[in-house]
Design a protein around this motif. Structure first.
Motif, PDB file in Angstrom:
ATOM      1  N   PRO A 141      10.599  26.428  17.505  1.00  0.00           N
ATOM      2  CA  PRO A 141       9.659  25.558  18.218  1.00  0.00           C
ATOM      3  C   PRO A 141       9.270  26.074  19.593  1.00  0.00           C
ATOM      4  O   PRO A 141       8.946  25.285  20.482  1.00  0.00           O
ATOM      5  N   TYR A 142       9.303  27.383  19.779  1.00  0.00           N
ATOM      6  CA  TYR A 142       8.983  27.987  21.065  1.00  0.00           C
ATOM      7  C   TYR A 142       7.778  28.913  20.916  1.00  0.00           C
ATOM      8  O   TYR A 142       7.475  29.391  19.823  1.00  0.00           O
ATOM      9  N   LEU A 143       7.134  29.183  22.022  1.00  0.00           N
ATOM     10  CA  LEU A 143       6.021  30.120  22.028  1.00  0.00           C
ATOM     11  C   LEU A 143       6.559  31.556  21.964  1.00  0.00           C
ATOM     12  O   LEU A 143       7.745  31.800  22.201  1.00  0.00           O
ATOM     13  N   PRO A 144       5.721  32.531  21.653  1.00  0.00           N
ATOM     14  CA  PRO A 144       6.219  33.867  21.297  1.00  0.00           C
ATOM     15  C   PRO A 144       7.062  34.573  22.350  1.00  0.00           C
ATOM     16  O   PRO A 144       7.970  35.332  22.008  1.00  0.00           O
ATOM     17  N   ASP A 324       7.043  18.852   8.591  1.00  0.00           N
ATOM     18  CA  ASP A 324       7.586  18.536   7.276  1.00  0.00           C
ATOM     19  C   ASP A 324       9.020  18.051   7.362  1.00  0.00           C
ATOM     20  O   ASP A 324       9.472  17.283   6.502  1.00  0.00           O
ATOM     21  N   LEU A 325       9.759  18.487   8.375  1.00  0.00           N
ATOM     22  CA  LEU A 325      11.132  18.055   8.572  1.00  0.00           C
ATOM     23  C   LEU A 325      11.241  17.305   9.901  1.00  0.00           C
ATOM     24  O   LEU A 325      10.509  17.605  10.853  1.00  0.00           O
ATOM     25  N   PRO A 326      12.121  16.332   9.991  1.00  0.00           N
ATOM     26  CA  PRO A 326      12.269  15.604  11.263  1.00  0.00           C
ATOM     27  C   PRO A 326      12.889  16.483  12.331  1.00  0.00           C
ATOM     28  O   PRO A 326      13.782  17.293  12.067  1.00  0.00           O
ATOM     29  N   THR A 327      12.413  16.325  13.553  1.00  0.00           N
ATOM     30  CA  THR A 327      12.938  17.102  14.658  1.00  0.00           C
ATOM     31  C   THR A 327      14.281  16.538  15.110  1.00  0.00           C
ATOM     32  O   THR A 327      14.478  15.318  15.120  1.00  0.00           O
ATOM     33  N   PRO A 328      15.225  17.404  15.500  1.00  0.00           N
ATOM     34  CA  PRO A 328      16.497  16.902  16.027  1.00  0.00           C
ATOM     35  C   PRO A 328      16.388  16.334  17.433  1.00  0.00           C
ATOM     36  O   PRO A 328      17.354  15.752  17.936  1.00  0.00           O
ATOM     37  N   ALA A 329      15.245  16.493  18.084  1.00  0.00           N
ATOM     38  CA  ALA A 329      15.035  15.923  19.421  1.00  0.00           C
ATOM     39  C   ALA A 329      14.751  14.428  19.269  1.00  0.00           C
ATOM     40  O   ALA A 329      13.596  13.998  19.221  1.00  0.00           O
ATOM     41  N   VAL A 385       7.300  11.998  33.198  1.00  0.00           N
ATOM     42  CA  VAL A 385       6.447  11.124  32.395  1.00  0.00           C
ATOM     43  C   VAL A 385       6.253  11.689  30.998  1.00  0.00           C
ATOM     44  O   VAL A 385       6.344  10.971  29.989  1.00  0.00           O
ATOM     45  N   ALA A 386       6.011  13.002  30.915  1.00  0.00           N
ATOM     46  CA  ALA A 386       5.783  13.631  29.610  1.00  0.00           C
ATOM     47  C   ALA A 386       7.020  13.539  28.730  1.00  0.00           C
ATOM     48  O   ALA A 386       6.930  13.197  27.542  1.00  0.00           O
ATOM     49  N   PHE A 387       8.186  13.863  29.277  1.00  0.00           N
ATOM     50  CA  PHE A 387       9.405  13.850  28.471  1.00  0.00           C
ATOM     51  C   PHE A 387       9.804  12.438  28.066  1.00  0.00           C
ATOM     52  O   PHE A 387      10.375  12.222  26.995  1.00  0.00           O
ATOM     53  N   THR A 388       9.500  11.472  28.918  1.00  0.00           N
ATOM     54  CA  THR A 388       9.885  10.090  28.614  1.00  0.00           C
ATOM     55  C   THR A 388       8.986   9.470  27.553  1.00  0.00           C
ATOM     56  O   THR A 388       9.459   8.719  26.692  1.00  0.00           O
ATOM     57  N   LEU A 389       7.714   9.775  27.585  1.00  0.00           N
ATOM     58  CA  LEU A 389       6.760   9.136  26.687  1.00  0.00           C
ATOM     59  C   LEU A 389       6.414   9.975  25.462  1.00  0.00           C
ATOM     60  O   LEU A 389       5.669   9.504  24.599  1.00  0.00           O
ATOM     61  N   ALA A 392       8.871  12.660  20.650  1.00  0.00           N
ATOM     62  CA  ALA A 392      10.187  13.236  20.376  1.00  0.00           C
ATOM     63  C   ALA A 392      10.673  13.923  21.641  1.00  0.00           C
ATOM     64  O   ALA A 392       9.907  14.602  22.321  1.00  0.00           O
ATOM     65  N   GLY A 393      11.922  13.740  21.944  1.00  0.00           N
ATOM     66  CA  GLY A 393      12.457  14.339  23.161  1.00  0.00           C
ATOM     67  C   GLY A 393      13.960  14.186  23.240  1.00  0.00           C
ATOM     68  O   GLY A 393      14.588  13.506  22.425  1.00  0.00           O
TER      69      GLY A 393
END
Length: 449
Positions: A141-144, A324-329, A385-389, A392-393
């Protein structure tokens, strides 16, 4: 109304220093530091009890002992070196011992394995993404650019303790983080814009403050068990420091690398651009923005061309809970709780996230940050704000805004002070007239300019 003269000494470098503050503010007392280490010890001691992860249990045991010993040293050792000694003990117990133990035994969170696998895939196929992931740990889930931190593992392997240390992605994540913080501090010092604290009120040196921040659970835990967010954090600090001193190209390059690690770094571009606009003008701000966007595009584009579908699925859909799969976050943050209510809740969380982002953007336009601390605070608010709302986080994501706020206050204390140029390099004094009830000499007398 009466006035009195307050004199600010000016160093030979031309930097105005502030008058002495009270000798023992509450945050600088021995008891406050000892209490902080005790609270950290209690927090760390909960991990061996409530966590099912071996990495967390090992870190919690070692860190709890280290923090408790740091509290005892801070409170019990006489003399001015007690606080520094306590920080050293905390670093050993919460960072050095658990990190060495986890690295040598090969224990890490799944993020470390993902980074190391992505580095191997980048060398083999030119993209860090598996074409057909079947389980959660197959997703990247990370950029290159994050895969670059996994290349050492692919090169040295894992045979022997030296290869384990040199190839472990956590070591390289920590190295990037520390080097960025060091470079950012040097940038501020060489620019001559950092305020030099004097007197007893600012007795915590930069080294002690940063060491305490690294030893705190906010940094020590992720550094030992995963380290995946540390390079991004260090690069954001470096970019803001470069923007604060008016270096648009260098700030843009730092932002480009950060934005090619994780998408959560992209809000830093807006904050750095606004800060540069206040410090160096619109032209410098546009140069920084162009460098950041162009650099990030160059780093991301090759993988996007080679594996576009896999990249969209793993970098965009999976982290937001639409894969397709649920995120663990799945920490119980407001956005996640809303998303668990169904499609309507997911869209509600995204709507609130967009509204929060818009509010932060409006604040940047209405009240642009004019110095490093203000910019770090504004970026921290936006990320919070981004991480709270977000749909998934994790609670661990909140470490990034905490480090931004703490580091900015260690690197640039009392940033509101202004520098005055001194011709000839001779020490001088800058006078400021402030209200007073004491008798005073008439204005223009008493040795003023």
């Amino acid at each position: 109304m009466r006035f009195r003269r307050v004199e600010y000494p000016v160093t030979t470098a031309g930097t105005v220093t502030e008058p002495a503050a009270p000798s023992h503010p509450w945050w600088n007392r021995r008891g406050t530091w000892a209490t902080g280490w005790l609270l950290a010890a209690l927090w760390a001691a909960a991990f061996p009890v409530i966590s099912s992860l071996d990495t967390h249990r090992i870190w919690g045991t070692s860190a709890a002992l280290g923090y408790a010993a740091a509290a005892a040293v801070t409170y019990g050792v006489p003399g001015p070196r007690a606080r520094c000694a306590g920080v050293t003990v905390a670093l050993i117990g919460a960072v050095v011992v658990p990190l060495v133990l986890l690295v040598l035994t090969g224990r890490a969170q799944s993020e470390v394995d993902v980074i190391e696998r992505s580095g191997r895939l980048l060398l083999e196929q030119g993209t860090p993404y598996l074409p057909h992931p079947y389980k959660v740990t197959d997703y990247t889930p990370y950029l290159p650019a994050m895969a670059l931190l996994g290349i050492p593992k692919a090169l040295v392997g894992d045979h022997g303790w030296a290869a384990r240390v040199l190839g472990d992605a956590r070591i390289w994540c920590a190295a990037v983080f520390l080097l960025c913080l060091h470079r950012a501090r040097l940038t501020l010092r060489r620019s001559g814009r950092a305020v030099t604290p004097t007197g007893g009120g600012e007795r915590v040196t930069y080294g002690t403050g940063v060491a305490a921040l690294i030893a705190s659970p906010v940094v020590a835990l992720p550094l030992c068990v995963s380290g995946v967010d540390l390079p991004l954090t260090g690069l954001c600090c470096l970019a803001l420091a470069l923007a604060a001193v008016g270096r648009p190209a260098a700030a843009g390059l730092a932002l480009a690398v950060a934005c090619s690690l994780k998408w959560t770094a992209w809000p830093a571009i807006a904050v750095a651009v606004v800060l540069l606009g206040s410090a160096a003008g619109r032209r410098a701000a546009l140069r920084c923005a162009g460098t950041a966007v162009a650099g990030a595009t160059l780093l991301i584009l090759p993988s996007a061309v080679i594996s576009p579908a896999a990249m969209v699925q793993q970098v965009l859909a999976f982290p937001t809970g639409r894969g397709d799969l649920p995120t663990p976050a799945a920490s119980p943050l407001p956005g996640r709780l809303l998303a668990d209510l169904g499609p309507a809740g997911w869209y509600a969380a995204v709507g609130l996230l967009l509204c929060g982002g818009l509010a932060v953007a409006v604040s940047l336009v209405r009240r642009p940050p004019a110095h490093l601390r203000a910019a770090a605070d504004r970026l921290a608010i936006g990320l919070m704000v981004a991480f709270t709302l977000a749909p998934a986080g994790r609670f661990g994501y909140l470490a990034l805004p905490v480090v931004l706020v703490g580091w900015a206050r260690s690197a640039a204390p009392r940033q509101r002070a202004r520098s005055l140029e001194v011709r000839g390099g001779r020490p001088a004094r800058a006078a400021l007239v402030v209200p007073s009830r004491r008798p005073y000499a008439p204005a223009g007398t008493g040795g003023g300019r």
